[in-house]
Structures are given as structure tokens and as C-alpha cells.
Design a protein around this motif. Structure first.
Motif, PDB file in Angstrom:
ATOM      1  N   GLU A  18      25.530  28.007  45.368  1.00  0.00           N
ATOM      2  CA  GLU A  18      26.797  27.283  45.332  1.00  0.00           C
ATOM      3  C   GLU A  18      27.803  28.067  44.500  1.00  0.00           C
ATOM      4  OE1 GLU A  18      26.603  23.558  43.012  1.00  0.00           O
ATOM      5  OE2 GLU A  18      24.589  24.195  42.463  1.00  0.00           O
ATOM      6  N   LYS A  19      29.087  27.806  44.722  1.00  0.00           N
ATOM      7  CA  LYS A  19      30.135  28.497  43.974  1.00  0.00           C
ATOM      8  C   LYS A  19      30.283  27.881  42.591  1.00  0.00           C
ATOM      9  CE  LYS A  19      32.477  30.313  47.898  1.00  0.00           C
ATOM     10  NZ  LYS A  19      33.150  31.569  47.874  1.00  0.00           N
ATOM     11  N   ALA A  20      30.741  28.710  41.654  1.00  0.00           N
ATOM     12  CA  ALA A  20      30.805  28.305  40.249  1.00  0.00           C
ATOM     13  C   ALA A  20      32.240  27.999  39.813  1.00  0.00           C
ATOM     14  CB  ALA A  20      30.241  29.419  39.374  1.00  0.00           C
ATOM     15  N   ASP A  21      32.368  27.105  38.844  1.00  0.00           N
ATOM     16  CA  ASP A  21      33.660  26.828  38.216  1.00  0.00           C
ATOM     17  C   ASP A  21      34.060  27.968  37.285  1.00  0.00           C
ATOM     18  OD1 ASP A  21      34.111  24.163  39.254  1.00  0.00           O
ATOM     19  OD2 ASP A  21      32.503  23.501  37.931  1.00  0.00           O
ATOM     20  N   GLU A  37      33.743  51.725  42.548  1.00  0.00           N
ATOM     21  CA  GLU A  37      32.955  50.506  42.757  1.00  0.00           C
ATOM     22  C   GLU A  37      33.570  49.268  42.095  1.00  0.00           C
ATOM     23  OE1 GLU A  37      28.350  51.838  42.878  1.00  0.00           O
ATOM     24  OE2 GLU A  37      29.420  52.321  41.022  1.00  0.00           O
ATOM     25  N   GLN A  38      34.343  49.463  41.036  1.00  0.00           N
ATOM     26  CA  GLN A  38      34.835  48.347  40.237  1.00  0.00           C
ATOM     27  C   GLN A  38      35.686  47.344  41.029  1.00  0.00           C
ATOM     28  OE1 GLN A  38      36.506  50.081  36.682  1.00  0.00           O
ATOM     29  NE2 GLN A  38      34.513  50.871  36.040  1.00  0.00           N
ATOM     30  N   PRO A  39      36.620  47.762  41.884  1.00  0.00           N
ATOM     31  CA  PRO A  39      37.376  46.760  42.651  1.00  0.00           C
ATOM     32  C   PRO A  39      36.480  45.913  43.564  1.00  0.00           C
ATOM     33  CG  PRO A  39      38.504  48.868  42.708  1.00  0.00           C
ATOM     34  CD  PRO A  39      37.156  49.104  42.086  1.00  0.00           C
ATOM     35  N   GLN A  40      35.460  46.523  44.148  1.00  0.00           N
ATOM     36  CA  GLN A  40      34.537  45.777  45.004  1.00  0.00           C
ATOM     37  C   GLN A  40      33.744  44.760  44.188  1.00  0.00           C
ATOM     38  OE1 GLN A  40      35.941  46.100  47.643  1.00  0.00           O
ATOM     39  NE2 GLN A  40      34.384  46.808  49.038  1.00  0.00           N
ATOM     40  N   LEU A  41      33.394  45.125  42.978  1.00  0.00           N
ATOM     41  CA  LEU A  41      32.657  44.200  42.119  1.00  0.00           C
ATOM     42  C   LEU A  41      33.522  43.008  41.716  1.00  0.00           C
ATOM     43  CD1 LEU A  41      30.765  46.827  40.014  1.00  0.00           C
ATOM     44  CD2 LEU A  41      29.738  45.167  41.563  1.00  0.00           C
ATOM     45  N   LEU A  42      34.802  43.244  41.485  1.00  0.00           N
ATOM     46  CA  LEU A  42      35.699  42.123  41.186  1.00  0.00           C
ATOM     47  C   LEU A  42      35.801  41.178  42.377  1.00  0.00           C
ATOM     48  CD1 LEU A  42      38.528  43.906  39.178  1.00  0.00           C
ATOM     49  CD2 LEU A  42      36.834  42.279  38.306  1.00  0.00           C
ATOM     50  N   LYS A  43      35.858  41.727  43.572  1.00  0.00           N
ATOM     51  CA  LYS A  43      35.871  40.885  44.778  1.00  0.00           C
ATOM     52  C   LYS A  43      34.567  40.099  44.895  1.00  0.00           C
ATOM     53  CE  LYS A  43      38.992  43.813  47.414  1.00  0.00           C
ATOM     54  NZ  LYS A  43      39.134  44.727  48.544  1.00  0.00           N
ATOM     55  N   LEU A  44      33.461  40.746  44.576  1.00  0.00           N
ATOM     56  CA  LEU A  44      32.162  40.080  44.615  1.00  0.00           C
ATOM     57  C   LEU A  44      32.131  38.917  43.626  1.00  0.00           C
ATOM     58  CD1 LEU A  44      29.204  40.191  45.702  1.00  0.00           C
ATOM     59  CD2 LEU A  44      28.698  41.660  43.759  1.00  0.00           C
ATOM     60  N   PHE A  48      31.918  34.472  44.042  1.00  0.00           N
ATOM     61  CA  PHE A  48      30.986  33.544  43.395  1.00  0.00           C
ATOM     62  C   PHE A  48      31.698  32.291  42.875  1.00  0.00           C
ATOM     63  CE2 PHE A  48      28.307  37.421  41.998  1.00  0.00           C
ATOM     64  CZ  PHE A  48      27.641  37.430  43.209  1.00  0.00           C
ATOM     65  N   MET A  49      33.042  32.340  42.836  1.00  0.00           N
ATOM     66  CA  MET A  49      33.813  31.299  42.166  1.00  0.00           C
ATOM     67  C   MET A  49      34.438  30.308  43.139  1.00  0.00           C
ATOM     68  SD  MET A  49      35.613  33.985  39.514  1.00  0.00           S
ATOM     69  CE  MET A  49      37.124  33.115  39.564  1.00  0.00           C
ATOM     70  N   LYS A  50      34.595  29.071  42.669  1.00  0.00           N
ATOM     71  CA  LYS A  50      35.361  28.077  43.415  1.00  0.00           C
ATOM     72  C   LYS A  50      36.821  28.517  43.451  1.00  0.00           C
ATOM     73  CE  LYS A  50      32.360  24.195  42.307  1.00  0.00           C
ATOM     74  NZ  LYS A  50      32.255  22.887  41.635  1.00  0.00           N
ATOM     75  N   ASP A  51      37.628  27.888  44.301  1.00  0.00           N
ATOM     76  CA  ASP A  51      39.032  28.281  44.464  1.00  0.00           C
ATOM     77  C   ASP A  51      39.795  28.351  43.147  1.00  0.00           C
ATOM     78  OD1 ASP A  51      38.749  28.623  47.176  1.00  0.00           O
ATOM     79  OD2 ASP A  51      39.556  26.649  47.680  1.00  0.00           O
ATOM     80  N   LYS A  52      39.563  27.414  42.264  1.00  0.00           N
ATOM     81  CA  LYS A  52      40.261  27.411  40.974  1.00  0.00           C
ATOM     82  C   LYS A  52      39.332  27.846  39.842  1.00  0.00           C
ATOM     83  CE  LYS A  52      43.783  24.156  42.313  1.00  0.00           C
ATOM     84  NZ  LYS A  52      44.589  23.002  41.949  1.00  0.00           N
ATOM     85  N   GLY A  53      38.356  28.665  40.178  1.00  0.00           N
ATOM     86  CA  GLY A  53      37.395  29.142  39.191  1.00  0.00           C
ATOM     87  C   GLY A  53      38.022  30.093  38.188  1.00  0.00           C
ATOM     88  N   ILE A  54      37.319  30.291  37.094  1.00  0.00           N
ATOM     89  CA  ILE A  54      37.781  31.150  36.005  1.00  0.00           C
ATOM     90  C   ILE A  54      36.751  32.259  35.789  1.00  0.00           C
ATOM     91  CG2 ILE A  54      38.340  31.248  33.538  1.00  0.00           C
ATOM     92  CD1 ILE A  54      39.080  28.263  33.767  1.00  0.00           C
TER      93      ILE A  54
END
Length: 75
Positions: A18-21, A37-44, A48-54
Motif C-alpha cells: 500500500e502507499k504511504a503517507d 540513477e538519483q532522479p529515477q530513485l526519487l521517482k521510485l 511509494f507515497m500517497k498523493d499528498k504524501g511527504i
């Protein structure tokens, strides 16, 4: 009541049910990967996050110097 789930895993192999807050990436993990690799990791991580995740991303206190030296050594 808040729930906290910790995952210690290879970030590139991690699958969440499930996605995380909130997502924490600690211990300067970003610096373990090349600048390509770093930009791809940020996308990854964003995936993992909900739409308004932090996202909390741990960067060393001397981040500018550390990242500059790190990226300069990769060219």
C-alpha cells in the motif's frame, strides 16, 4: 491511531502492498547511487507515497560539499 511500518530493503527491489503517507530515506542513501540513477530513485520513492504524501530525505550536513565532491568524482 497511526501505524508505523519499517522496511529495510534494497530500494530498487522494494515492493509495498500500500502507499504511504510519509516516506523516510535515511543514512544518506541517495549518495550510494550515481547522479544518473538519483532522479529515477526519487521517482521510485514518489511512487511509494500517497498523493499528498511527504518525503523526508536524509542528506549529510555538509551536503553541498559532499554532493559536489561525489558528483565530480563520477564524471
Amino acid at each position: 491511531r497511526p501505524q508505523v511500518k519499517l522496511h529495510a530493503s534494497d530500494i530498487q527491489a522494494l515492493v509495498l502492498s500500500e502507499k504511504a503517507d510519509v516516506v523516510f530515506w535515511l543514512f544518506s542513501g541517495m549518495l550510494d547511487f550515481s547522479k544518473e540513477e538519483q532522479p529515477q530513485l526519487l521517482k521510485l520513492l514518489r511512487g511509494f507515497m500517497k498523493d499528498k504524501g511527504i518525503l523526508f530525505l536524509d542528506i549529510p550536513q555538509l551536503a553541498e560539499l559532499t554532493i559536489a565532491k561525489y558528483t565530480g568524482s563520477q564524471d
